[in-house]
Structure formats: structure tokens, C-alpha cells
Design a protein around this motif. Structure first.
Motif: not given
Ligand code: SF4
Ligand code: SF4
Length: 167
Positions: A116-119, A123-124, A153-155
Motif C-alpha cells: 500500500n502507498q499514500t497517493c 493522500g488516499a 486510481p482516481k489520480c
């Protein structure tokens, strides 16, 4: 040929069999052996899990990301996972040396983690994958690929939409 001639010839020639396990055994380069997994190339599409006829591959969502496990004890070395993987994240080595004590059978696993990572934009929390880049036109440069992977995914979708494509 009499016995003594054959005996003398065999003495001169030496053993005709492999010295294994006391020496290396001939292994063809294309032998289909132990599975190897590269988490950094995996898109998390789970195609390999679906096409595995032996149910040797399992993905699981955890708080750290998505884990990958391939059970060497169960794998039948068919090569389906490598054939269908779109990103070369899974492949068969020519390592066939998988003999083990029964007590060690639960150690015969290829583990991996897609973290997992932070966008970097919103920041998601999202998996560090880039499933949308296959169809990007023109293809992404390595720098763009890393930037896409660093987003949720959105960004990622926004990044690809706003991407400046040379005329
Ligand atoms: S290893 Fe390949 S087929 Fe399996 S989930 Fe990753 S990208 Fe998809
Ligand atoms: S080689 Fe075949 S049996 Fe082994 S993990 Fe891949 S798809 Fe499954």
C-alpha cells in the motif's frame, strides 16, 4: 567384444551418469521449474490466480497491501501464469531442485507483497500498481510510469488525462 575389453573401455571412459547430488546436473535453460514473482512489476490483476489449474496461487488483501503466495508443493509447472501475465511479473525459473522434508512443506512458498502507498496527489491509500498504463498512447516513459504508480486510481486517471502528448 570380450569382457576384459569392455571392462578396460569402461575404466578409461569413466562414469556415464550425472554426478548429482555430488556434482551439478545438466539442466536445460528452458526447463519449467520453480516460480519467481516480482512484486515491483505486478499490476495486481490476479489473472495468474484465475488461470492456475492447481490453485497454487493466492492473493490476499492485508493492511500492508496485497500479498502473493505461490505454493511450490501444489504447482504443476504448467506455465499458465507466466504465459498470461501481462507485465512479466511472474516467470518460471529452471530451478527443479525442490526436494524437501515433509516438515518443511509450508516453507515451500514464493511470497510477495504489493505494498500500500499514500497517493502523492490526494493522500488516499492505494496499491502501488499501474494497471491503466498498458493502453497509454504514446507509451509512458519510465519516469511517467513511476509517477502513475505513485498515485491512487482516481489520480492516475487524472494524470493520464492531463498528460501532455507531443504533437
Ligand atoms: S503476476 Fe501478473 S498476472 Fe499475476 S496479478 Fe501480477 S500482473 Fe497480474
Ligand atoms: S506454473 Fe501452472 S500450476 Fe504452477 S503456479 Fe503457474 S499456473 Fe499454477
Amino acid at each position: 567384444m570380450n569382457f576384459l575389453t569392455i571392462f578396460a573401455r569402461n575404466l578409461i571412459q569413466g562414469p556415464q551418469t550425472e554426478a548429482f547430488p555430488f556434482g551439478p546436473a545438466f539442466t536445460p535453460d528452458r526447463l519449467r521449474g520453480r516460480i519467481e514473482f516480482k512484486a515491483e512489476s505486478c499490476e495486481g490483476c490476479r489473472i495468474c490466480e484465475r488461470v492456475c489449474p492447481a490453485n497454487a496461487i493466492r492473493f490476499a488483501k492485508t493492511s500492508d497491501g496485497m500479498t502473493f503466495d505461490c505454493w511450490h508443493n501444489t504447482c504443476v509447472f504448467c506455465g499458465n501464469c507466466e504465459f498470461y501475465c501481462p507485465t512479466d511479473a511472474i516467470h518460471q525459473t529452471n530451478d527443479w531442485n525442490l526436494a524437501h522434508a515433509n516438515a518443511d512443506k509450508f516453507e515451500m512458498v514464493e511470497h510477495g507483497l504489493i505494498p500500500n502507498q499514500t497517493c502523492v496527489d490526494c493522500g488516499a491509500t492505494a496499491l502501488n500498481t499501474a494497471p491503466m498504463v498498458k493502453n497509454a498512447k504514446p507509451p509512458l516513459s519510465p519516469e511517467e510510469y513511476s509517477e502513475v504508480r505513485a498515485r491512487c486510481p482516481k489520480c492516475r486517471a487524472k494524470y493520464l488525462k492531463n498528460r501532455k502528448v507531443p504533437a
